[in-house]
Design an enzyme around this catalytic site. Structure first.
Site, PDB file in Angstrom:
ATOM      1  N   LYS A 238     -24.488  -9.649  -0.734  1.00  0.00           N
ATOM      2  CA  LYS A 238     -23.123 -10.179  -0.813  1.00  0.00           C
ATOM      3  C   LYS A 238     -22.746 -10.843   0.503  1.00  0.00           C
ATOM      4  CE  LYS A 238     -18.427  -8.703  -2.129  1.00  0.00           C
ATOM      5  NZ  LYS A 238     -17.606  -7.549  -2.549  1.00  0.00           N
TER       6      LYS A 238
ATOM      7  N   SER B 128     -15.001  -7.974  -6.704  1.00  0.00           N
ATOM      8  CA  SER B 128     -15.289  -9.135  -5.879  1.00  0.00           C
ATOM      9  C   SER B 128     -16.780  -9.432  -5.733  1.00  0.00           C
ATOM     10  CB  SER B 128     -14.696  -8.931  -4.487  1.00  0.00           C
ATOM     11  OG  SER B 128     -15.278  -7.799  -3.850  1.00  0.00           O
TER      12      SER B 128
ATOM     13  N   SER C  91     -15.196  -3.135  -7.150  1.00  0.00           N
ATOM     14  CA  SER C  91     -15.809  -4.457  -7.005  1.00  0.00           C
ATOM     15  C   SER C  91     -17.300  -4.500  -7.287  1.00  0.00           C
ATOM     16  CB  SER C  91     -15.551  -4.991  -5.586  1.00  0.00           C
ATOM     17  OG  SER C  91     -14.178  -5.213  -5.384  1.00  0.00           O
TER      18      SER C  91
END
Length: 453
Positions: free
Chosen positions: A6, A92, A116
């Protein structure tokens, strides 16, 4: 093993932008601890994954790189009733989930603040795991909310997720929020003892089903999928027990107050002077005030959603609102933790021995199971980009309603796909256990996965 990372986890060989204009040219001089551990173990980092800006969002539409499109809807299919369509990959950590679902990598690292990792896993039909808070090092992870952020793992199946988790769950002295070794050992002993009692079977496993996790907003197909998963576990010998977590309805409000307040503090450093890309004030601007110097940088560098949460967090921390909002949210958080401790048979390793309510497995549940999301992946609000297509309603903020309680309590939670909804899109359930019972949660998830294979 190939791994995607990420974009809010530092890598020295690749940019770390947090999907924000504020860090668009930033390259970290070091790797995050989790990246170093994976690299040392032989994993290959294939690239960085898109995410909501600084991890703030549930649909992965708040990114300078544009929204993440769920790859499930882009696959070729012979089913003419399910046309190709653009839906959210969840946020996210939507880019991490999409990379796994599309087959770009075996696993991906994400971060989970309020769901997330688990929400994108449910939307994309992959496995997503949020470990116990403090088990996996946060050193080298760009902070959103320090007391909530966890590095999580997304993978194609539970064994892959377990393999990555075991590689990154080492104690790290550089992380001030890391659980100390003696607490880890205490938790490992309790979890191992319970696993030995089960002896690899589900006979004797007590599964709690919290009534508060089935709100009226749940799609009927999501409820049906959760029921089918529970029935299969019952057929394997598990005992299903209704439980109540009465503080759950207040969790979402408390989460947004706490996370926004911590974000406001953490993101104050990005002023274009110490950190972040700098935007020069326009000619004639009054530079005698410090705020005027960096206001242009922050207004240009941060997206609308980040600005919104920083404003909310700054207000929650001001003198007039601190007692009524921030401290009240912390009280709710304590109640939520107490609710979980009350129903679990394994006592919390974080408390003193005198605070343990019971050591008898028949006086509590081993894990709880609930739907991961209230619906299948929602359609993307538009193709033009994050800021211009953000939903005008509060719908985007309630996507995490089922995932934030475990985050507030710092508990391990695993999202496992359990089929498809009435619209043909993936849905899943979440397994939540006592702090430190990560291996037990993964074991239960593995059984659910095998039942739906």
């Amino acid at each position: 093993m190939t791994v995607a990372v990420k974009d809010n986890i530092c890598t020295k060989s690749l940019p770390t932008t947090c999907s924000s204009r504020m860090l668009e040219n930033f390259v970290s001089p070091f790797d995050a601890t989790v990246v170093s551990l994976l690299s040392d173990g032989g994993a290959e980092v294939i690239g960085k994954a898109n995410c909501d800006e600084f991890g703030m969002g549930s649909l992965n539409i708040h990114s300078v790189h544009g929204p993440v499109v769920n790859p499930f809807g882009l696959r070729e299919t012979s089913d003419e009733q399910r046309p190709v369509e653009r839906r959210s990959a969840g946020g996210s950590s939507g880019g991490s989930a999409a990379a796994v679902a599309a087959g770009f990598c075996d696993a991906a690292l994400g971060t989970d603040t309020g769901g997330s990792v688990r929400l994108p896993a449910s939307y994309c039909g992959v496995v997503g795991f949020k470990p116990s808070y403090g088990i996996v090092s946060r050193w080298g992870v760009v902070s959103f909310a320090d007391s909530l952020d966890c590095v999580g793992v997304l993978g194609k199946d539970v064994p892959t997720v377990r393999r990555v988790y075991r590689a990154i769950s080492a104690y790290d002295r550089k992380d001030p929020t890391a659980a100390p070794p003696h607490v880890r050992k205490r938790a490992a002993r309790a979890c191992s003892s319970r696993l030995q009692q089960l002896n690899g079977r589900l006979s004797g496993l007590r599964i709690g089903v919290p009534q508060e996790y089935f709100p009226t907003e749940l799609q009927p197909s999501v409820v049906d999928s959760a029921r089918r998963a529970l029935e299969k576990l019952r057929a394997e010998g598990a005992t299903i027990i209704p439980v109540s977590l009465p503080s759950t309805p207040y969790a979402l409000s408390a989460y947004y107050v706490i996370s926004s307040a911590e974000a406001s503090s953490n993101l104050a450093r990005y002023d274009g002077i110490e950190y972040g890309s700098r935007v020069q004030p326009p000619p004639g601007a009054n530079l005698t005030k410090t705020a005027n110097v960096y206001a242009h940088t922050r207004s240009s560098g941060f997206g609308k959603e980040v600005q919104r949460r920083m404003l909310l967090g700054t207000y929650a921390l001001c003198a007039d609102a601190f007692e009524n909002y921030f401290l009240q949210a912390q009280r709710v958080r304590t109640l939520i933790k107490s609710d979980f401790d009350r129903i679990f048979s394994i006592p919390s390793p974080l408390g003193s021995p005198t605070s343990r309510h019971t050591d008898r497995p028949d006086q509590g549940v081993d894990v709880i199971i609930h739907p991961s999301a209230i619906q299948t992946a929602p359609r993307l609000p538009g193709d033009a980009g994050a800021e211009t297509s953000a939903p005008a309603s509060l719908d985007a903020y309630v996507q995490d309603v089922l995932t934030v309680p475990a985050s507030l309590a710092g508990l391990p939670a695993l999202g496992v796909p359990t089929g498809q909804g009435s619209d043909g899109w993936p849905i899943g359930v979440s397994v939540v256990g006592q702090w430190g019972s990560d291996e037990l949660v993964l074991r239960v998830g593995e059984v659910i996965e095998s039942c739906h294979a």
